[in-house]
Design a protein around this motif. Structure first.
Motif, PDB file in Angstrom:
ATOM      1  N   UNK A   1       0.820  -1.216   0.000  1.00  0.00           N
ATOM      2  CA  UNK A   1       0.000   0.000   0.000  1.00  0.00           C
ATOM      3  C   UNK A   1       0.849   1.258   0.000  1.00  0.00           C
ATOM      4  N   UNK A   9     -12.234   5.198   3.401  1.00  0.00           N
ATOM      5  CA  UNK A   9     -12.080   3.740   3.491  1.00  0.00           C
ATOM      6  C   UNK A   9     -13.436   3.050   3.515  1.00  0.00           C
ATOM      7  N   UNK A  37     -14.229  -4.878  -6.863  1.00  0.00           N
ATOM      8  CA  UNK A  37     -14.091  -6.280  -6.507  1.00  0.00           C
ATOM      9  C   UNK A  37     -15.404  -6.792  -5.957  1.00  0.00           C
ATOM     10  N   UNK A  42     -14.155 -11.407  -9.211  1.00  0.00           N
ATOM     11  CA  UNK A  42     -12.777 -10.966  -9.094  1.00  0.00           C
ATOM     12  C   UNK A  42     -12.678  -9.457  -9.158  1.00  0.00           C
ATOM     13  N   UNK A  43     -11.629  -8.989  -9.793  1.00  0.00           N
ATOM     14  CA  UNK A  43     -11.401  -7.555  -9.956  1.00  0.00           C
ATOM     15  C   UNK A  43     -11.726  -7.170 -11.396  1.00  0.00           C
ATOM     16  N   UNK A  90     -10.984  -0.542  -5.592  1.00  0.00           N
ATOM     17  CA  UNK A  90      -9.536  -0.455  -5.440  1.00  0.00           C
ATOM     18  C   UNK A  90      -8.956   0.459  -6.508  1.00  0.00           C
ATOM     19  N   UNK A 102      -1.568  -1.617  -5.522  1.00  0.00           N
ATOM     20  CA  UNK A 102      -2.936  -1.302  -5.137  1.00  0.00           C
ATOM     21  C   UNK A 102      -3.003  -0.544  -3.816  1.00  0.00           C
ATOM     22  N   UNK A 103      -4.057   0.267  -3.697  1.00  0.00           N
ATOM     23  CA  UNK A 103      -4.401   0.857  -2.423  1.00  0.00           C
ATOM     24  C   UNK A 103      -5.139  -0.154  -1.564  1.00  0.00           C
ATOM     25  N   UNK A 104      -5.585   0.281  -0.389  1.00  0.00           N
ATOM     26  CA  UNK A 104      -6.232  -0.619   0.560  1.00  0.00           C
ATOM     27  C   UNK A 104      -7.724  -0.765   0.350  1.00  0.00           C
ATOM     28  N   UNK A 105      -8.289  -0.019  -0.589  1.00  0.00           N
ATOM     29  CA  UNK A 105      -9.688  -0.203  -0.943  1.00  0.00           C
ATOM     30  C   UNK A 105     -10.650   0.709  -0.229  1.00  0.00           C
TER      31      UNK A 105
ATOM     32  N   UNK B  36      -1.432 -12.317  -8.172  1.00  0.00           N
ATOM     33  CA  UNK B  36      -1.524 -11.394  -7.057  1.00  0.00           C
ATOM     34  C   UNK B  36      -2.053 -12.145  -5.837  1.00  0.00           C
ATOM     35  N   UNK B  38      -3.876 -11.536  -2.040  1.00  0.00           N
ATOM     36  CA  UNK B  38      -4.648 -10.547  -1.283  1.00  0.00           C
ATOM     37  C   UNK B  38      -5.036 -11.095   0.079  1.00  0.00           C
ATOM     38  N   UNK B  41      -8.942  -7.299   3.944  1.00  0.00           N
ATOM     39  CA  UNK B  41      -8.828  -5.882   4.275  1.00  0.00           C
ATOM     40  C   UNK B  41      -7.701  -5.159   3.575  1.00  0.00           C
ATOM     41  N   UNK B  42      -6.998  -5.855   2.688  1.00  0.00           N
ATOM     42  CA  UNK B  42      -5.870  -5.254   1.976  1.00  0.00           C
ATOM     43  C   UNK B  42      -6.099  -5.309   0.479  1.00  0.00           C
ATOM     44  N   UNK B  43      -5.338  -4.492  -0.240  1.00  0.00           N
ATOM     45  CA  UNK B  43      -5.371  -4.586  -1.681  1.00  0.00           C
ATOM     46  C   UNK B  43      -4.490  -5.730  -2.163  1.00  0.00           C
ATOM     47  N   UNK B  44      -4.717  -6.203  -3.384  1.00  0.00           N
ATOM     48  CA  UNK B  44      -3.854  -7.258  -3.935  1.00  0.00           C
ATOM     49  C   UNK B  44      -2.416  -6.770  -4.066  1.00  0.00           C
ATOM     50  N   UNK B 104     -10.521 -15.276  -8.811  1.00  0.00           N
ATOM     51  CA  UNK B 104      -9.935 -15.434  -7.492  1.00  0.00           C
ATOM     52  C   UNK B 104     -10.091 -16.830  -6.910  1.00  0.00           C
TER      53      UNK B 104
END
Lengths: 111, 111
Positions: A1, A9, A37, A42-43, A90, A102-105, B36, B38, B41-44, B104
């Motif tokens: 991150x 958030x 997501x 998936x993403x 994300x 990626x960021x933390x979402x 990736x 994951x 609570x976190x991004x991939x 995923x």
């Protein structure tokens, strides 16, 4: 991150209201992306940017718009939020050699 | 239409065992295939990646096997550990273009 942050958030909003999610990076990367997501999907890419004011649509862009007025900021706007847009969003930045960070979402709930 | 198909959806492995996750793609223009990881609570986060000019890439306990003719690639986690419990996403894409994620795989490693 490290080097990329998302805000807020968590957000709860009502159907029909506009919502803006923010992504900020400190790495001076050219490429930025917005993904959503969802379980079983998936993403999925919403929009991406390859430079200031240069953006393009992804595979699920309907109902979303983006803006990038500075290298470090990439905004995602839901013009009129719907329940189907409840998701985890994300932001990612790209180095140009395909690696994504990626960021933390942002957990968005549309009621 | 799912550009990258991933299986299984979930996987339970005993500590010390081998975890195998598979992906298949259709677009022969893809030239970059990362995995990736994951955590909740976190991004991939990028784990390992391969290009189609090689059939295998190994980094520590993680190996990608790539079969260009079958348009398939897989992630092997050797000596799986409880700390490997996470969701894993495969991705396909080509340089300078959009990247497509699989749906995923939720991996649980039992102590």
């Amino acid at each position: 991150d490290a080097g990329i942050t998302q805000s807020p958030r968590h957000k709860v909003t009502e159907t029909g209201t506009p919502v803006t999610l923010r992504c900020h990076q400190t790495e001076n990367h050219r490429y930025m992306y917005w993904y959503r997501q969802d379980p079983g999907h998936g993403l999925r890419l919403i929009h991406y940017s390859y430079g200031v004011k240069d953006t393009d649509k992804g595979e699920v862009s309907d109902g979303y718009s983006v803006s990038r007025s500075k290298t470090e900021d990439f905004l995602l706007t839901l013009e009129s939020a719907t329940s189907s847009q409840t998701s985890v969003y994300f932001c990612a930045m790209g180095t140009g050699d395909e690696k994504l960070f990626f960021g933390s979402g942002t957990q968005l709930s549309v009621l | 239409q799912q550009q990258v198909k991933q299986s299984p959806q979930s996987l339970i492995v005993q500590k010390g065992g081998i975890s195998i996750i598979n992906c298949a793609y259709e677009n022969t223009a893809f030239d970059y295939f990362p995995w990736y990881q994951q955590f909740p609570g976190k991004g991939p986060a990028l784990l390992i990646a391969i290009r189609p000019d090689v059939s295998e890439k190994k980094e520590g306990r993680f190996t990608i096997s790539f079969n260009k003719s079958a348009k398939q690639f897989s992630l092997h986690i050797m000596d799986s550990q409880p700390g490997d419990s996470a969701t894993y996403f495969c991705q396909g894409g080509n340089t300078g273009n959009q990247f497509y994620f699989g749906t995923g795989t939720s991996l649980t490693v039992i102590p």
